[in-house]
Design a protein around this motif. Structure first.
Motif, PDB file in Angstrom:
ATOM      1  N   LEU A  99       8.018  -1.763   8.212  1.00 26.12           N
ATOM      2  CA  LEU A  99       6.932  -2.739   8.207  1.00 26.12           C
ATOM      3  C   LEU A  99       6.904  -3.534   6.905  1.00 26.12           C
ATOM      4  O   LEU A  99       6.720  -4.755   6.918  1.00 26.12           O
ATOM      5  N   TYR A 117       9.708  -5.993   6.960  1.00 29.13           N
ATOM      6  CA  TYR A 117       9.403  -7.122   7.843  1.00 29.13           C
ATOM      7  C   TYR A 117       8.483  -8.116   7.136  1.00 29.13           C
ATOM      8  O   TYR A 117       8.707  -9.330   7.187  1.00 29.13           O
ATOM      9  N   ILE A 156       8.561   4.186   9.276  1.00 30.50           N
ATOM     10  CA  ILE A 156       7.704   3.131   9.841  1.00 30.50           C
ATOM     11  C   ILE A 156       7.146   2.235   8.744  1.00 30.50           C
ATOM     12  O   ILE A 156       7.174   0.991   8.849  1.00 30.50           O
TER      13      ILE A 156
END
Length: 236
Positions: free
Chosen positions: A28, A31, A24
């Motif tokens: 992130l 991104y 995760i």
């Protein structure tokens, strides 16, 4: 001494990071990095003073394409090609394929990877269009599939990120190299069509490719580390 070793081993095991949490965080961070690359490149182009009307070289490129119309059949192909690089068509396919991979083949990891790459590409594009709001070129009539602002090109965010992810997956599982050539062909024809149809400045495509490649590399790295941590190939 034996008791100390046992305690030490347990301590090491307890301190190992959770693979899902690491995944995760990696996604992130990837991104954010992709978004920063896209916004940074867009602001750099704005700084040159060519944001609204394009640089002279960009106008020359669009003029070159406009002055070289393709035969009718290829012209229609240019109108159809963008559908291979938009989430209007790709996202439903990825969702359907993901359900099959998850339910039938028990490969939720692959389904999740493809879905994240697709949704990430989808959300990166409109957020930057809204923030930077670059006008589309008006040198020639705009044709085909387009919406919102000009920068960045969502088509060349999605195609490198998703098609090369698929290529890497197929190479890892089957050793196939031809998907890379197919991906390059899709990316090239998609980029060609965006300029041929006069709906993007060339720098929109450059920014899109930079975003797409950043998202490809960072998302692949995050999932690769996850697979290594969970003994490659285990489903989620």
């Amino acid at each position: 001494m034996a008791r100390w070793r046992c305690h030490h081993a347990v301590g090491v095991t307890a301190e190992r990071p959770d693979p899902r949490r690491s995944l995760i965080i990696g996604v992130l961070l990837g991104y954010v990095a992709s978004w920063a690359v896209g916004v940074g490149f867009g602001l750099a182009v704005q700084h040159t003073g060519t944001w609204s009307n394009g640089a002279q070289w960009e106008r020359d490129v669009l003029t070159w394409f406009h002055n070289r119309p393709l035969p009718a059949l290829l012209d229609q192909l240019m109108l159809a090609v963008p559908y291979a690089g938009t989430n209007l068509t790709i996202l439903p396919i990825i969702i359907a394929a993901g359900l099959v991979l998850w339910r039938r083949y028990h490969r939720g990891d692959i389904a999740l990877h493809l879905l994240i790459v697709s949704i990430g590409s989808l959300s990166l594009n409109p957020s930057m269009k809204y923030l930077l709001a670059r006008p589309r070129p008006t040198l020639f009539p705009q044709r085909g599939l387009f919406a919102w602002a000009s920068y960045p090109s969502g088509h060349v965010i999605l195609t490198p990120a998703l098609y090369f992810t698929l290529s890497l997956m197929l190479y890892r599982s089957h050793g196939w190299r031809w998907p890379f050539a197919a991906s390059v062909l899709v990316i090239f024809t998609t980029a060609y069509s965006r300029l041929y149809l006069s709906v993007h400045w060339p720098s929109d495509l450059i920014g899109g490719v930079l975003i797409g490649l950043t998202w490809l590399i960072t998302s692949w790295h995050a999932f690769h580390r996850y697979h290594q941590a969970t003994r490659l190939g285990q489903p989620l």
